[in-house]
Design a protein around this motif. Structure first.
Motif, mmCIF file in Angstrom:
data_model
loop_
_atom_site.group_PDB
_atom_site.id
_atom_site.type_symbol
_atom_site.label_atom_id
_atom_site.label_comp_id
_atom_site.label_asym_id
_atom_site.label_seq_id
_atom_site.Cartn_x
_atom_site.Cartn_y
_atom_site.Cartn_z
ATOM 1 N N ARG A 72 8.787 20.834 -14.162
ATOM 2 C CA ARG A 72 7.951 19.574 -13.253
ATOM 3 C C ARG A 72 8.162 19.167 -11.813
ATOM 4 O O ARG A 72 9.971 18.580 -11.772
ATOM 5 C CB ARG A 72 7.672 19.061 -14.925
ATOM 6 N N LYS A 73 7.382 18.694 -11.389
ATOM 7 C CA LYS A 73 7.810 17.377 -10.292
ATOM 8 C C LYS A 73 8.194 15.896 -10.535
ATOM 9 O O LYS A 73 7.576 15.233 -11.514
ATOM 10 C CB LYS A 73 6.571 17.560 -9.402
ATOM 11 N N LEU A 74 9.187 15.821 -9.866
ATOM 12 C CA LEU A 74 9.756 14.615 -10.460
ATOM 13 C C LEU A 74 9.987 13.671 -9.101
ATOM 14 O O LEU A 74 9.442 12.390 -9.233
ATOM 15 C CB LEU A 74 11.413 14.655 -10.650
ATOM 16 N N ASP A 84 1.174 -1.271 0.041
ATOM 17 C CA ASP A 84 -0.151 0.069 -0.036
ATOM 18 C C ASP A 84 1.330 1.054 -0.041
ATOM 19 O O ASP A 84 1.388 2.137 -1.063
ATOM 20 C CB ASP A 84 -0.742 -0.058 1.426
ATOM 21 N N SER A 85 1.771 1.440 0.663
ATOM 22 C CA SER A 85 2.947 2.604 0.582
ATOM 23 C C SER A 85 4.227 2.096 1.796
ATOM 24 O O SER A 85 3.928 1.318 2.866
ATOM 25 C CB SER A 85 1.887 3.679 2.119
ATOM 26 N N THR A 86 5.048 2.400 1.300
ATOM 27 C CA THR A 86 6.566 1.899 1.796
ATOM 28 C C THR A 86 6.498 2.153 3.467
ATOM 29 O O THR A 86 6.993 2.049 3.922
ATOM 30 C CB THR A 86 7.849 1.855 1.388
ATOM 31 N N GLY A 131 -0.125 4.958 -2.244
ATOM 32 C CA GLY A 131 1.080 5.953 -1.760
ATOM 33 C C GLY A 131 0.572 7.184 -1.136
ATOM 34 O O GLY A 131 -0.377 8.110 -1.713
ATOM 35 N N ARG A 132 0.625 7.165 -0.192
ATOM 36 C CA ARG A 132 0.752 8.693 0.459
ATOM 37 C C ARG A 132 1.865 9.891 0.676
ATOM 38 O O ARG A 132 3.223 9.706 0.377
ATOM 39 C CB ARG A 132 0.608 8.204 2.098
ATOM 40 N N GLY A 133 1.088 11.407 0.518
ATOM 41 C CA GLY A 133 1.941 12.588 0.423
ATOM 42 C C GLY A 133 1.988 13.147 1.874
ATOM 43 O O GLY A 133 1.260 12.657 2.247
HETATM 44 C C1 BTN Z 1 4.809 14.523 -1.786
HETATM 45 O O1 BTN Z 1 4.092 14.918 -2.361
HETATM 46 O O2 BTN Z 1 3.432 15.368 -0.647
HETATM 47 C C2 BTN Z 1 5.443 12.865 -0.878
HETATM 48 C C3 BTN Z 1 5.095 11.835 -2.238
HETATM 49 C C4 BTN Z 1 6.138 11.137 -0.520
HETATM 50 C C5 BTN Z 1 5.945 9.627 -1.448
HETATM 51 C C6 BTN Z 1 7.221 8.852 -1.030
HETATM 52 S S1 BTN Z 1 6.818 7.029 -2.073
HETATM 53 C C7 BTN Z 1 7.636 6.235 -0.833
HETATM 54 C C8 BTN Z 1 6.495 6.823 0.121
HETATM 55 N N1 BTN Z 1 5.491 5.852 1.043
HETATM 56 C C9 BTN Z 1 5.161 6.759 0.927
HETATM 57 O O3 BTN Z 1 3.339 6.689 0.920
HETATM 58 N N2 BTN Z 1 4.868 8.072 1.244
HETATM 59 C C10 BTN Z 1 5.866 8.428 0.650
#
Ligand code: BTN
Length: 252
Positions: free
Chosen positions: A118-120, A25-27, A52-54
């Motif tokens: 652009r966001k990398l 789901d998310s690392t 994945g979460r930001g």
């Molecule tokens: C953002 O753009 O706001 C931060 C993004 C961070 C993404 C990474 S991917 C690995 C790790 N696992 C997640 O769920 N989020 C961070």
């Protein structure tokens, strides 16, 4: 794109384990859920994330073709939710891109890496239930084609493969790990804050500051030695933001 053995062989700092997952789901979540068995200085990489979460509870869309990794590290306990690990990680990503691929990037306060507007890459650092142990999460678009991004980010995202030919990422991942872990446990940003400032694509720009769900007009004036953003509002008052969310106005 990378193997566990190649990554471990290229890492110079202390490393406990490298865990490579086909999907999670998310690392960051994976480490949180296994916090009692995962040792510090462990690197978790997923080929794909389903949730994945930001920052600020946003999702970080993570299809195959990206590099999603989290590192569990100990800190010395003086950080108190500061942005120092994020700042150190942003500078490490920038160094590694330069060293491995000769690529120059910009840093958008506080946690995003941009190439050519652009966001990398995005960075999400989080605390864990173990005192002074934090997770550093990094998501980098690697070979996602232009039309492979979700609609909402298609106009602002870029992949590494748009800028260089991507072959093997093991050395890149190892250098990234070494760069970030070299800052632990202090995460003292004194030696890199000038570079963070220099790489900033925000200073001097007209921006919007997100406040209570409203976007406020402002101008980014400077970044302080403790990585706060100084902004000036149209009425000439200034504010120092310790953390927060901003967006840059296009063409200003
Ligand atoms: C953002 O753009 O706001 C931060 C993004 C961070 C993404 C990474 S991917 C690995 C790790 N696992 C997640 O769920 N989020 C961070």
């Amino acid at each position: 794109m990378y193997t566990k053995n190649e990554i471990i062989n290229n890492i110079k700092n202390q490393i406990n384990d490298v865990i490579i997952l086909d999907e999670t789901d998310s690392t960051n979540n994976y480490i949180k859920e296994n916090i009692n068995i995962i040792k510090p200085n462990t690197l978790v990489i997923a080929k794909k994330q389903s949730s994945g979460r930001g920052r600020r509870g946003r999702s970080f869309i993570s299809p195959e073709g990206g590099l999603y990794l989290s590192i569990l590290v100990d800190t010395n306990g003086n950080l108190n939710g500061s942005s120092y690990p994020t700042v150190a990680t942003a500078v490490s990503v920038s160094h590694t891109l330069e060293e491995c691929y000769g690529l120059s990037c910009d840093i958008k306060w506080v946690n995003d890496i941009y190439i050519k507007n652009r966001k990398l890459c995005g960075i999400l650092c989080e605390t864990t239930t173990i005192k002074n142990r934090i997770i550093i999460g990094i998501g980098i678009n690697i070979i996602t084609p232009k039309n492979g991004f979700a609609n909402e980010i298609a106009n602002i995202a870029t992949s590494l493969s748009e800028h260089i030919e991507v072959f093997n990422l093991s050395e890149f991942v190892a250098k990234l790990y070494d760069g970030i872990t070299a800052f632990a446990p202090e995460f003292d940003i004194k030696s890199i804050i000038n570079e963070y400032r220099k790489k900033s694509c925000v200073i001097g720009k007209e921006i919007y500051v997100l406040k209570n769900d409203n976007f406020i007009n402002a101008r980014a004036v400077d970044i302080t030695d403790s990585a706060s953003l100084v902004v000036e509002y149209p009425d000439r008052t200034t504010e120092t933001l310790f953390y927060g969310d901003i967006s840059i106005k296009i063409n200003k």
